[in-house]
Design a protein around this motif. Structure first.
Motif, mmCIF file in Angstrom:
data_model
loop_
_atom_site.group_PDB
_atom_site.id
_atom_site.type_symbol
_atom_site.label_atom_id
_atom_site.label_comp_id
_atom_site.label_asym_id
_atom_site.label_seq_id
_atom_site.Cartn_x
_atom_site.Cartn_y
_atom_site.Cartn_z
ATOM 1 N N LEU A 26 7.999 28.785 24.610
ATOM 2 C CA LEU A 26 7.756 29.275 25.973
ATOM 3 C C LEU A 26 8.986 29.983 26.526
ATOM 4 C CD1 LEU A 26 5.765 26.260 27.487
ATOM 5 C CD2 LEU A 26 4.872 28.356 26.452
ATOM 6 N N LYS A 27 10.163 29.531 26.135
ATOM 7 C CA LYS A 27 11.413 30.127 26.608
ATOM 8 C C LYS A 27 11.524 31.582 26.154
ATOM 9 C CE LYS A 27 14.675 27.120 26.313
ATOM 10 N NZ LYS A 27 15.734 26.297 25.667
ATOM 11 N N GLY A 28 10.968 31.871 24.987
ATOM 12 C CA GLY A 28 11.071 33.218 24.433
ATOM 13 C C GLY A 28 9.949 34.159 24.854
ATOM 14 N N MET A 29 9.059 33.715 25.753
ATOM 15 C CA MET A 29 7.927 34.547 26.170
ATOM 16 C C MET A 29 8.145 35.153 27.549
ATOM 17 S SD MET A 29 4.688 32.212 24.921
ATOM 18 C CE MET A 29 3.460 33.432 25.441
ATOM 19 N N LYS A 30 7.713 36.408 27.706
ATOM 20 C CA LYS A 30 7.785 37.073 29.007
ATOM 21 C C LYS A 30 6.571 36.719 29.863
ATOM 22 C CE LYS A 30 10.489 41.192 27.809
ATOM 23 N NZ LYS A 30 10.474 42.685 27.742
ATOM 24 N N MET A 31 5.442 36.437 29.220
ATOM 25 C CA MET A 31 4.192 36.193 29.930
ATOM 26 C C MET A 31 3.757 34.733 29.795
ATOM 27 S SD MET A 31 2.155 39.761 29.179
ATOM 28 C CE MET A 31 2.621 40.002 27.477
ATOM 29 N N VAL A 32 2.786 34.341 30.603
ATOM 30 C CA VAL A 32 2.341 32.943 30.660
ATOM 31 C C VAL A 32 1.197 32.702 29.685
ATOM 32 C CG1 VAL A 32 1.317 31.173 32.148
ATOM 33 C CG2 VAL A 32 3.041 32.746 33.072
#
Length: 332
Positions: free
Chosen positions: A273-279
């Protein structure tokens, strides 16, 4: 030109704003909560989440919310499920009897178990509750922004859903009407949970047989859950059910499938999740669906297994073994 406001400048909100602006009969205002990003989007005329797609002249980006909904025909909320309540509250005093309210998010609120239309109702006056329409279906923003043929369903009070159908429909974005808002919302929520499972199977190196089984038996869970909640079972055979489930479980664009794949490869959820821009909406939603299913005593073994991998740190291999060795049953 008639005014339409899209609240939320993520990829999906932006794709819908582009779809509306391309009709040339609407002046579209897209609200972004971060002032600096709003100014950047307005200046660059392009969203980094949808690279290469330029904004037409009738699409504007703003961070100002005072009187933003004044004279607007429609307000579209495209906000992550767990943030929706707080955002709607900021605009609640601008609601009017002639303003259509569209929600495009998919999920359930963890703290209350509420569907997102219920969250909106909780934050606005009762006299505006019938103005809410849900827009949902197999629709990746990346493809909608490129005008690839797409279908979606508008769900709500018939007269208002019809109006939204006419407003959003284009020659590449076909809108259907369904009065079963409950079923449409539950389909959109549960499919995100199942997409995590499809990703886990991909990450573990399983094949097409596994994914076909997951989708087919997942639909049964979706229908059982939906019927117990009071939805029309036929809804889950449509765009907001099987349609959205197929695209989310199979597509390279699916954030939920991506998260599941990383989990299946043994990566930690926090790192993913830390490496994602979106949800990835399935992560909070699987908790809400799992708890609701337990409360209603609905059998959802696939959803339960996914929940345990994410929230109880169970090994995916153990969950697969558990699913495959359950008591034998008839199919129907």
């Amino acid at each position: 030109m008639e005014k339409i406001v899209v609240v939320g400048a993520g990829s999906w909100g932006n794709a819908l704003a582009l779809t509306l602006a391309k009709k040339n009969s609407y002046e579209v205002y897209m609200w972004e909560y971060n002032k600096e990003r709003a100014e950047e989007l307005e200046k660059n005329r392009e969203n980094e989440l949808l690279p290469g797609v330029k904004f037409p002249d009738n699409l504007h980006v703003t961070n100002e919310k005072n009187d933003l909904l004044k004279d607007a025909k429609v307000v579209v909320f495209s906000i992550p499920s767990q943030a929706l309540r707080g955002v709607v509250a900021q605009f609640s005093d601008q609601m009017r009897s002639d303003l259509l309210i569209v929600n495009t998010g998919k999920g359930l609120e963890i703290s209350t178990g509420m569907r997102l239309s219920e969250v909106i109702k909780d934050e606005i006056l009762g006299k505006y509750h019938n103005n809410i329409v849900v827009l949902s279906g197999p629709t990746h923003a990346e493809e909608v922004a490129l005008n690839l043929p797409t279908t979606i369903v508008a769900a709500g009070k018939y007269e208002n859903a019809k109006k939204i159908q006419e407003i959003f429909n284009t020659n590449t974005f076909r809108v259907y009407v369904n009065e079963d808002m409950l079923g449409v919302e539950l389909g959109g929520a549960v499919k995100n949970c199942l997409a995590l499972g499809a990703g886990i199977a991909d990450g573990m190196g399983f094949g097409d047989n596994t994914k076909a089984a997951l989708i087919t038996r997942g639909i049964k869970e979706m229908i059982r859950f939906g019927e117990r909640c009071g939805a029309n079972p036929e809804t889950f055979n449509g765009l907001a059910g099987i349609g959205d489930l197929i695209v989310t479980c199979a597509s390279k664009h699916s954030r939920n499938r991506y998260v599941g794949e990383k989990l299946g490869k043994g990566e930690k959820l926090s790192d993913i999740l830390k490496g994602m821009k979106m949800v990835a909406e399935g992560v909070p939603t699987v908790k809400a669906v799992y708890e609701k299913a337990k409360e209603l005593q609905v059998s959802m073994p696939i959803t339960e297994a996914i929940y345990k991998v994410i929230y109880e740190d169970k090994k995916a291999t153990e969950m697969v073994e558990e699913l495959m060795t359950r008591e034998l049953k008839e199919e129907f």
